[in-house]
Design an enzyme around this catalytic site. Structure first.
Site, short mmCIF file in Angstrom:
data_model
loop_
_atom_site.label_atom_id
_atom_site.label_comp_id
_atom_site.label_asym_id
_atom_site.label_seq_id
_atom_site.Cartn_x
_atom_site.Cartn_y
_atom_site.Cartn_z
N HIS A 1 -28.12 41.68 81.55
CA HIS A 1 -28.40 42.72 80.57
C HIS A 1 -29.35 43.73 81.21
CE1 HIS A 1 -27.24 40.10 77.07
NE2 HIS A 1 -27.65 39.14 77.87
N GLU B 1 -32.40 39.54 81.30
CA GLU B 1 -32.66 40.96 81.04
C GLU B 1 -33.31 41.55 82.28
OE1 GLU B 1 -31.94 42.91 78.51
OE2 GLU B 1 -31.61 41.61 76.79
N HIS C 1 -23.31 42.10 80.03
CA HIS C 1 -23.20 42.09 78.58
C HIS C 1 -21.97 42.89 78.14
CE1 HIS C 1 -25.70 42.41 74.60
NE2 HIS C 1 -24.69 41.59 74.48
N ASP D 1 -24.44 47.49 78.88
CA ASP D 1 -25.35 47.02 79.94
C ASP D 1 -24.73 45.88 80.75
OD1 ASP D 1 -25.73 45.61 77.39
OD2 ASP D 1 -27.43 44.60 78.29
#
Length: 186
Positions: free
Chosen positions: A38, A120, A159, A169
């Site tokens: 992400h 992330e 993602h 993303d």
């Protein structure tokens, strides 16, 4: 940043621990078999201010930025966060279900949070990621692939791959060729 990561009982020992309340248990008997990349920046396009950590802990100061008012009721998390300097923060034990993928599907199987690890990476769809982030992602991914053998190279996705049309993303700025070619042969 050239850290070699180790994982024991779902904990990345070299990561800073910052527990999020936004997780639950995976369905019994479900192996971890997917790694999802992400991107995140809070407010959008701003880096290095600690707001991602506060967001994943449900402590975002909503009066600080108008965007925060829009996301104040979201309860989300990821397992790991890699900042622009390549430093890693762990929010959720890798053996637990973090709330990162939302409505999602991979190879016809829905609810990707049930069987995935979410990373992330501090960034946006259009800002180039840093060398430090790629170095960290390589080492971190190698450790994850070793600890979770059901994850294979072709089961590392963005993602956008598991929520097409809803998510973009990690975006066009993420160099998948560079990242994948740096991983150990499996």
């Amino acid at each position: 940043m050239n850290t070699k990561f180790s994982i024991a009982n779902g904990v990345v020992s070299e990561a800073r621990q910052c527990p999020s309340p936004n997780f639950n248990e995976r369905p019994e008997g479900t192996p971890v078999s997917l790694l999802v990349m992400h991107n995140i920046s809070l407010p959008p396009g701003q880096f290095g201010n600690g707001y991602v950590e506060l967001f994943f802990q449900n402590q975002l100061p909503v009066d600080t930025d108008p965007f925060f008012e829009e996301i104040k009721d979201l309860t989300v998390s990821a397992h790991l966060f890699v900042n622009r300097e390549g430093e890693v923060t762990q929010f959720v034990n890798l053996n637990a279900r973090a709330w990162h993928a939302g409505i999602s599907s991979f190879n016809g199987v829905e609810a990707c949070n049930d069987f995935s690890i979410g990373i992330e990476v501090e960034g946006t769809d259009s800002d180039p990621y840093t060398d430090a982030q790629y170095q960290t992602l390589t080492s971190l991914s190698d450790a994850i692939l070793k600890a979770y053998p059901h994850i294979e190279i072709d089961r590392i996705v963005g993602h956008s791959d598991i929520a097409p049309g809803r998510k973009t993303d990690p975006g066009p700025a993420f160099d998948w060729d560079r990242y994948r070619s740096s991983l150990c042969d499996r």
